[in-house]
Design an enzyme around this catalytic site. Structure first.
Site, PDB file in Angstrom:
ATOM      1  CG  HIS A  21      -2.071   0.847   1.177  1.00  0.00           C
ATOM      2  ND1 HIS A  21      -3.068   0.699   0.229  1.00  0.00           N
ATOM      3  CD2 HIS A  21      -2.445   1.912   1.931  1.00  0.00           C
ATOM      4  CE1 HIS A  21      -3.997   1.633   0.407  1.00  0.00           C
ATOM      5  NE2 HIS A  21      -3.636   2.387   1.429  1.00  0.00           N
ATOM      6  CE  LYS A 166      -7.572   8.533   0.940  1.00  0.00           C
ATOM      7  NZ  LYS A 166      -8.006   9.174   2.189  1.00  0.00           N
ATOM      8  CE  LYS A 168      -3.780   7.193   1.138  1.00  0.00           C
ATOM      9  NZ  LYS A 168      -3.916   8.340   2.032  1.00  0.00           N
ATOM     10  CG  ASP A 197      -4.872  11.500   0.998  1.00  0.00           C
ATOM     11  OD1 ASP A 197      -4.337  12.616   1.121  1.00  0.00           O
ATOM     12  OD2 ASP A 197      -5.149  10.762   1.976  1.00  0.00           O
ATOM     13  CD  GLU A 223      -7.902  12.466   2.086  1.00  0.00           C
ATOM     14  OE1 GLU A 223      -8.652  11.846   1.303  1.00  0.00           O
ATOM     15  OE2 GLU A 223      -7.541  11.996   3.182  1.00  0.00           O
ATOM     16  CG  ASP A 248      -6.796  13.195   6.449  1.00  0.00           C
ATOM     17  OD1 ASP A 248      -7.186  13.224   7.634  1.00  0.00           O
ATOM     18  OD2 ASP A 248      -6.297  12.163   5.949  1.00  0.00           O
ATOM     19  CE  LYS A 272      -7.968   9.821   8.060  1.00  0.00           C
ATOM     20  NZ  LYS A 272      -6.636   9.973   7.452  1.00  0.00           N
ATOM     21  CD  GLU A 326     -10.324   7.551   4.197  1.00  0.00           C
ATOM     22  OE1 GLU A 326     -10.023   7.822   3.027  1.00  0.00           O
ATOM     23  OE2 GLU A 326      -9.674   7.963   5.183  1.00  0.00           O
TER      24      GLU A 326
HETATM   25  O1  LIG Z   1      -6.197   9.324   4.430  1.00  0.00           O
HETATM   26  C1  LIG Z   1      -5.124   9.030   4.891  1.00  0.00           C
HETATM   27  O2  LIG Z   1      -4.309   9.938   4.966  1.00  0.00           O
HETATM   28  C2  LIG Z   1      -4.789   7.683   5.449  1.00  0.00           C
HETATM   29  C3  LIG Z   1      -5.427   6.506   4.892  1.00  0.00           C
HETATM   30  C4  LIG Z   1      -6.783   6.498   4.439  1.00  0.00           C
HETATM   31  C5  LIG Z   1      -6.880   5.666   3.390  1.00  0.00           C
HETATM   32  C6  LIG Z   1      -5.601   5.206   3.063  1.00  0.00           C
HETATM   33  O3  LIG Z   1      -5.270   4.442   2.168  1.00  0.00           O
HETATM   34  O4  LIG Z   1      -4.712   5.792   3.902  1.00  0.00           O
HETATM   35 MN   LIG Z   2      -5.739  11.437   3.977  1.00  0.00          MN
END
Ligand SMILES: O=C(O)C[C@H]1C=CC(=O)O1
Ligand SMILES: [Mn+2]
Length: 372
Positions: A21, A166, A168, A197, A223, A248, A272, A326
């Site tokens: 991941h 989403k 990354k 994000d 994000e 976030d 969160k 999420e």
């Molecule tokens: O959002 C984040 O920063 C942390 C987290 C949420 C989903 C993911 O893959 O990592």
């Molecule tokens: Mn995030």
């Protein structure tokens, strides 16, 4: 005699992920859950969980610091206290210990779980009652490979598991990231909502360039493009672009939410439990957002089933999550430590129904995955 808190045990549980991941600051192959087992004098046990991402890569707490700080400083503040006084106990933790929001979240979850079991009520009822019993859940595409992410997205759509994704980004050059995102959006078309994000990786001028291209590619939400503390920059980006910004790391709790809204932010907030020191703090941030007309998103710090269930109980009490949630953490892990996994399906997850969290441990699996 009313029940008092008798003991608090913490365990480090290491679970492998189903695939690497990849985030802007680290690539995960394993997630560590800090599991809290809080036992009361009436024999009731409350469960809690704290997680972060990549040791110290995400924030100032690591799994090891969470465990050590609970064992050394936070648990002694709770032992011998009335077990049902959740609000007073939470204030006591804040009065005597600064920071450590994830550790406090794990403890607050355990207190609420125990109190729910004592009263025979699901945690959502302790928090005001559920508006919803099924919550939407998106999936994060972060394998590090564009083709693999596209295959994974189609698989999730066909399974009716997720229809929002989403991505990354932020680990690679801006132009490479934009190409990666645009290719995935192009493949999925109107079948799915695609968001990104950046996890604070860009400076503001890179963000202006990157976001302009992502907006043109049809991305729905951006994000945390710039560092958490740059509130003024986030407000400028939110005003500059049509595509909304999701704050976030910039908003941990209600005070952050108030400051960012007062500065003129018009995007959305990721809630969160880990950032806010527990479900109650996350809901306090939600109240501030609602008062400011800011949309909400149910966020995860990649918790396992216990932390995810605690979050679901909190999010279920909100009238609206404009951007869904999420809460997919357990699905990223190869195995679980609970007897009955959360029920995912129809692009979301069911709110557990039993007392407290509605979650029971699988003791054999817990023992197997606990760090020796
Ligand atoms: O959002 C984040 O920063 C942390 C987290 C949420 C989903 C993911 O893959 O990592
Ligand atoms: Mn995030």
């Amino acid at each position: 005699m009313s029940s008092v808190i008798e003991s608090i045990e913490t365990l480090l549980v290491d679970l492998p992920t189903i695939r690497p991941h990849k985030l802007s600051m680290t690539t995960m192959a394993c997630q560590t859950l800090v599991i809290v087992r809080l036992r009361d004098s009436d024999g009731i046990e409350g469960l809690g969980e704290g997680t972060t991402i990549g040791g110290l890569a995400y924030g100032p707490e690591s799994p090891e610091s969470i465990k050590r700080n609970i064992d050394t400083y936070l648990a002694p503040l709770l032992i011998g206290q009335p077990a049902g006084a959740v609000a007073a106990l939470r204030s006591r933790l804040d009065r005597h210990a600064r920071g450590n929001a994830i550790a406090k979240s794990a403890l607050e979850t355990a207190l609420l779980d125990a109190q729910g079991k004592r009263l025979g009520l699901p945690m959502a009822q302790l928090l005001g009652g559920a508006h919803h019993d099924h919550l939407p859940v998106l999936w994060t595409l972060a394998s590090g490979d564009t083709g693999r992410d596209i295959d994974e997205a189609f698989q999730r759509l066909e399974q009716r598991r997720h229809c929002d994704f989403k991505l990354k980004i932020g680990a690679n050059a801006v132009d490479d990231d934009v190409r990666h995102v645009a290719a995935i959006k192009e493949a999925l078309g109107e079948r799915a909502s695609v968001r990104v994000d950046v996890n604070q990786a860009w400076d503001e001028s890179s963000a202006v360039r990157g976001i302009a291209a992502l907006q043109a590619a049809g991305i729905d939400l951006i994000e945390q493009p710039i560092p958490a503390r740059e509130h003024a920059g986030l407000v400028r980006l939110a005003s500059r672009f049509e595509v909304p910004m999701l704050a976030d790391e910039a908003v941990a709790d209600a005070r952050d939410g108030f400051a960012l809204a007062a500065a003129g932010f018009n995007g959305a907030y990721a809630l969160k439990i880990a950032k806010a020191g527990g479900p109650r703090g996350a809901l306090a941030l939600a109240q501030v957002a609602q008062a400011a007309g800011i949309g909400l998103y149910g966020g995860t710090l990649l918790e396992g089933s216990i932390g995810t269930a605690a979050s679901l109980h909190a999010w279920a009490t909100l009238p609206e999550l404009a951007w869904g949630s999420e809460m997919f953490g357990p699905l990223l892990l190869k195995d679980d430590i609970v007897a009955e996994p959360l029920a995912y399906g129809e692009f979301g997850v069911e709110l557990p129904t039993g007392p407290g969290l509605g979650i029971a441990l699988d003791e054999d699996k817990l023992a197997h995955f606990t760090r020796k």
